[in-house]
Design a protein around this motif. Structure first.
Motif, PDB file in Angstrom:
ATOM      1  N   ASP A  83      67.770  44.240  85.581  1.00  0.00           N
ATOM      2  CA  ASP A  83      68.850  44.682  84.906  1.00  0.00           C
ATOM      3  C   ASP A  83      68.504  45.235  83.584  1.00  0.00           C
ATOM      4  O   ASP A  83      68.210  44.326  82.492  1.00  0.00           O
ATOM      5  N   VAL A  84      68.791  46.151  83.375  1.00  0.00           N
ATOM      6  CA  VAL A  84      68.470  47.053  81.975  1.00  0.00           C
ATOM      7  C   VAL A  84      69.321  46.248  80.887  1.00  0.00           C
ATOM      8  O   VAL A  84      69.201  46.060  79.908  1.00  0.00           O
ATOM      9  N   LEU A  85      70.926  46.055  81.401  1.00  0.00           N
ATOM     10  CA  LEU A  85      71.724  45.701  80.282  1.00  0.00           C
ATOM     11  C   LEU A  85      71.380  44.284  79.862  1.00  0.00           C
ATOM     12  O   LEU A  85      71.481  43.723  78.758  1.00  0.00           O
ATOM     13  N   MET A  86      70.716  43.313  80.604  1.00  0.00           N
ATOM     14  CA  MET A  86      70.346  42.129  80.513  1.00  0.00           C
ATOM     15  C   MET A  86      68.963  42.073  79.366  1.00  0.00           C
ATOM     16  O   MET A  86      68.902  41.408  78.403  1.00  0.00           O
ATOM     17  N   PHE A  87      68.195  43.314  79.457  1.00  0.00           N
ATOM     18  CA  PHE A  87      67.214  43.498  78.571  1.00  0.00           C
ATOM     19  C   PHE A  87      67.796  43.796  77.089  1.00  0.00           C
ATOM     20  O   PHE A  87      67.189  43.568  76.156  1.00  0.00           O
ATOM     21  N   VAL A  88      68.826  44.874  77.321  1.00  0.00           N
ATOM     22  CA  VAL A  88      69.705  45.153  76.127  1.00  0.00           C
ATOM     23  C   VAL A  88      69.913  43.895  75.265  1.00  0.00           C
ATOM     24  O   VAL A  88      70.086  43.645  73.966  1.00  0.00           O
ATOM     25  N   TYR A  89      70.605  43.109  75.948  1.00  0.00           N
ATOM     26  CA  TYR A  89      71.284  41.723  75.461  1.00  0.00           C
ATOM     27  C   TYR A  89      70.171  40.722  74.908  1.00  0.00           C
ATOM     28  O   TYR A  89      70.430  40.320  73.773  1.00  0.00           O
ATOM     29  N   GLY A  90      69.159  40.808  75.841  1.00  0.00           N
ATOM     30  CA  GLY A  90      67.909  40.024  75.039  1.00  0.00           C
ATOM     31  C   GLY A  90      67.438  40.712  73.657  1.00  0.00           C
ATOM     32  O   GLY A  90      67.004  39.959  72.687  1.00  0.00           O
ATOM     33  N   ILE A  91      67.174  41.931  73.668  1.00  0.00           N
ATOM     34  CA  ILE A  91      66.688  42.678  72.439  1.00  0.00           C
ATOM     35  C   ILE A  91      67.871  42.348  71.300  1.00  0.00           C
ATOM     36  O   ILE A  91      67.468  42.179  70.100  1.00  0.00           O
ATOM     37  N   ALA A  92      68.889  42.588  71.690  1.00  0.00           N
ATOM     38  CA  ALA A  92      70.185  42.161  70.542  1.00  0.00           C
ATOM     39  C   ALA A  92      70.095  40.773  70.076  1.00  0.00           C
ATOM     40  O   ALA A  92      70.383  40.758  68.864  1.00  0.00           O
ATOM     41  N   LEU A  93      69.960  39.872  71.032  1.00  0.00           N
ATOM     42  CA  LEU A  93      69.880  38.350  70.583  1.00  0.00           C
ATOM     43  C   LEU A  93      68.477  38.532  69.560  1.00  0.00           C
ATOM     44  O   LEU A  93      68.663  37.559  68.582  1.00  0.00           O
ATOM     45  N   PHE A  94      67.623  38.896  69.945  1.00  0.00           N
ATOM     46  CA  PHE A  94      66.050  38.806  69.070  1.00  0.00           C
ATOM     47  C   PHE A  94      66.522  39.490  67.708  1.00  0.00           C
ATOM     48  O   PHE A  94      65.988  39.165  66.689  1.00  0.00           O
ATOM     49  N   PHE A  95      67.371  40.618  67.901  1.00  0.00           N
ATOM     50  CA  PHE A  95      67.614  41.408  66.566  1.00  0.00           C
ATOM     51  C   PHE A  95      68.285  40.380  65.586  1.00  0.00           C
ATOM     52  O   PHE A  95      68.182  40.450  64.433  1.00  0.00           O
ATOM     53  N   VAL A  96      69.323  39.846  66.151  1.00  0.00           N
ATOM     54  CA  VAL A  96      70.043  38.559  65.347  1.00  0.00           C
ATOM     55  C   VAL A  96      68.893  37.596  64.680  1.00  0.00           C
ATOM     56  O   VAL A  96      69.337  37.142  63.633  1.00  0.00           O
ATOM     57  N   ALA A  97      68.238  37.099  65.667  1.00  0.00           N
ATOM     58  CA  ALA A  97      67.181  36.186  65.283  1.00  0.00           C
ATOM     59  C   ALA A  97      66.246  36.703  63.881  1.00  0.00           C
ATOM     60  O   ALA A  97      66.227  36.014  62.887  1.00  0.00           O
ATOM     61  N   HIS A  98      65.831  37.978  64.208  1.00  0.00           N
ATOM     62  CA  HIS A  98      65.204  38.829  62.820  1.00  0.00           C
ATOM     63  C   HIS A  98      66.257  38.806  61.576  1.00  0.00           C
ATOM     64  O   HIS A  98      65.661  38.405  60.637  1.00  0.00           O
ATOM     65  N   VAL A  99      67.451  38.823  61.880  1.00  0.00           N
ATOM     66  CA  VAL A  99      68.665  39.033  60.922  1.00  0.00           C
ATOM     67  C   VAL A  99      68.557  37.564  60.137  1.00  0.00           C
ATOM     68  O   VAL A  99      68.527  37.446  59.012  1.00  0.00           O
ATOM     69  N   GLY A 100      68.339  36.522  60.835  1.00  0.00           N
ATOM     70  CA  GLY A 100      68.217  35.145  60.330  1.00  0.00           C
ATOM     71  C   GLY A 100      67.125  34.806  59.412  1.00  0.00           C
ATOM     72  O   GLY A 100      67.260  34.627  58.321  1.00  0.00           O
ATOM     73  N   PHE A 101      65.909  35.349  60.076  1.00  0.00           N
ATOM     74  CA  PHE A 101      64.694  35.553  59.231  1.00  0.00           C
ATOM     75  C   PHE A 101      64.782  36.376  57.902  1.00  0.00           C
ATOM     76  O   PHE A 101      64.330  35.917  56.851  1.00  0.00           O
ATOM     77  N   LEU A 102      65.391  37.560  58.061  1.00  0.00           N
ATOM     78  CA  LEU A 102      65.354  38.431  56.799  1.00  0.00           C
ATOM     79  C   LEU A 102      66.364  37.583  55.607  1.00  0.00           C
ATOM     80  O   LEU A 102      66.125  37.969  54.662  1.00  0.00           O
ATOM     81  N   ALA A 103      67.526  37.181  56.292  1.00  0.00           N
ATOM     82  CA  ALA A 103      68.483  36.584  55.217  1.00  0.00           C
ATOM     83  C   ALA A 103      67.786  35.549  54.551  1.00  0.00           C
ATOM     84  O   ALA A 103      68.087  35.258  53.296  1.00  0.00           O
ATOM     85  N   PHE A 104      67.088  34.613  55.400  1.00  0.00           N
ATOM     86  CA  PHE A 104      66.534  33.562  54.560  1.00  0.00           C
ATOM     87  C   PHE A 104      65.447  34.089  53.399  1.00  0.00           C
ATOM     88  O   PHE A 104      65.411  33.518  52.194  1.00  0.00           O
ATOM     89  N   CYS A 105      64.916  35.023  53.858  1.00  0.00           N
ATOM     90  CA  CYS A 105      63.776  35.799  52.962  1.00  0.00           C
ATOM     91  C   CYS A 105      64.549  36.396  51.696  1.00  0.00           C
ATOM     92  O   CYS A 105      64.122  36.144  50.416  1.00  0.00           O
ATOM     93  N   LEU A 106      65.531  36.931  51.930  1.00  0.00           N
ATOM     94  CA  LEU A 106      66.345  37.720  50.953  1.00  0.00           C
ATOM     95  C   LEU A 106      67.012  36.549  50.039  1.00  0.00           C
ATOM     96  O   LEU A 106      67.362  36.915  48.520  1.00  0.00           O
ATOM     97  N   LYS A 107      67.563  35.566  50.508  1.00  0.00           N
ATOM     98  CA  LYS A 107      67.813  34.414  49.770  1.00  0.00           C
ATOM     99  C   LYS A 107      67.050  33.739  48.834  1.00  0.00           C
ATOM    100  O   LYS A 107      67.329  33.044  47.829  1.00  0.00           O
TER     101      LYS A 107
END
Length: 229
Positions: A83-107
């Motif tokens: 399922d390509v859509l499940m792949f996209v959802y997975g990437i989107a969730l990992f994207f948010v994970a990186h946002v968390g790491f980035l936000a920690f770094c910027l804080k």
């Protein structure tokens, strides 16, 4: 009378508890089991939640959230089938994970702009010359493009953390392992370049979580002088 050093005792405790996700990583690398595989980021999130020094107590939740989204994204990718859509959802969730790491770094620091320029140039060429012709689905291609961007941002921000030397470079090594593992996955998924790449994908993924957790739970007297939240 001999007086015990509480900092040293805490170091021993933190290092000892890190053996839990490390042992899971070794087992999962040698004999894959999804439960053990998922236990690695779960254990790291628990350790960050329970053992982070008070100086980062206000921002440790960003890391815990990043681990949680990483777990969710990993589940999506492991159970996507074709399922390509499940792949996209997975990437989107990992994207948010990186946002968390980035936000920690910027804080707790700032982006290293020179490093961001190098990463953007290198991964920009990789995306344009290799991934763009190899991914026919427009939605998936867009998701991968945004993911490449956030990966470069979080990796460029990690060395700018206002943390003690050991913590800053453990954290940077952890984010670098995530980006390296994701690059291997992209090569395997989209460019049909597996082989040795497949053998390195999961160990580097496991190492990423363990290194990030180690960066914030292994204390140092230098934390007392660090301008972190």
């Amino acid at each position: 009378m001999y007086k015990q050093d509480p900092m040293k005792n805490r170091n021993y405790l933190s290092a000892g508890l890190l053996l839990v996700p490390l042992a899971c990583a070794v087992f999962a690398s040698l004999r894959y089991n999804y439960g053990v595989h998922a236990a690695i980021p779960v254990a790291c999130a628990v350790l960050v939640g329970c053992l982070s020094p008070k100086q980062i107590s206000r921002t440790k939740w960003l890391l815990i959230a990043a681990f949680a989204f990483s777990i969710a994204g990993d589940w999506m990718l492991k159970h996507r089938g074709g399922d390509v859509l499940m792949f996209v959802y997975g990437i989107a969730l990992f994207f948010v994970a990186h946002v968390g790491f980035l936000a920690f770094c910027l804080k707790n620091g700032k982006i290293q702009w020179a490093l961001l320029g190098l990463l953007a140039a290198g991964y920009g060429m990789f995306f344009a010359w290799k991934l763009l012709p190899a991914i026919p689905d427009a939605v998936l291609l867009t998701a991968v493009g945004f993911y490449v961007l956030i990966s470069c941002l979080s990796l460029a921000a990690a060395p700018g953390l206002r943390l003690p030397f050991h913590a800053r470079w453990l954290f940077t090594a952890g984010i670098a392992c995530i980006v390296f593992s994701d690059t291997l996955i992209a090569c395997c998924e989209f460019l049909d370049m597996c082989g040795l790449y497949r053998l390195l994908m999961m160990p580097t993924y496991y190492a990423a979580h363990i290194l990030v957790a180690a960066a914030v739970i292994l204390p140092s007297p230098a934390y007392k002088n660090s301008k972190i939240q």
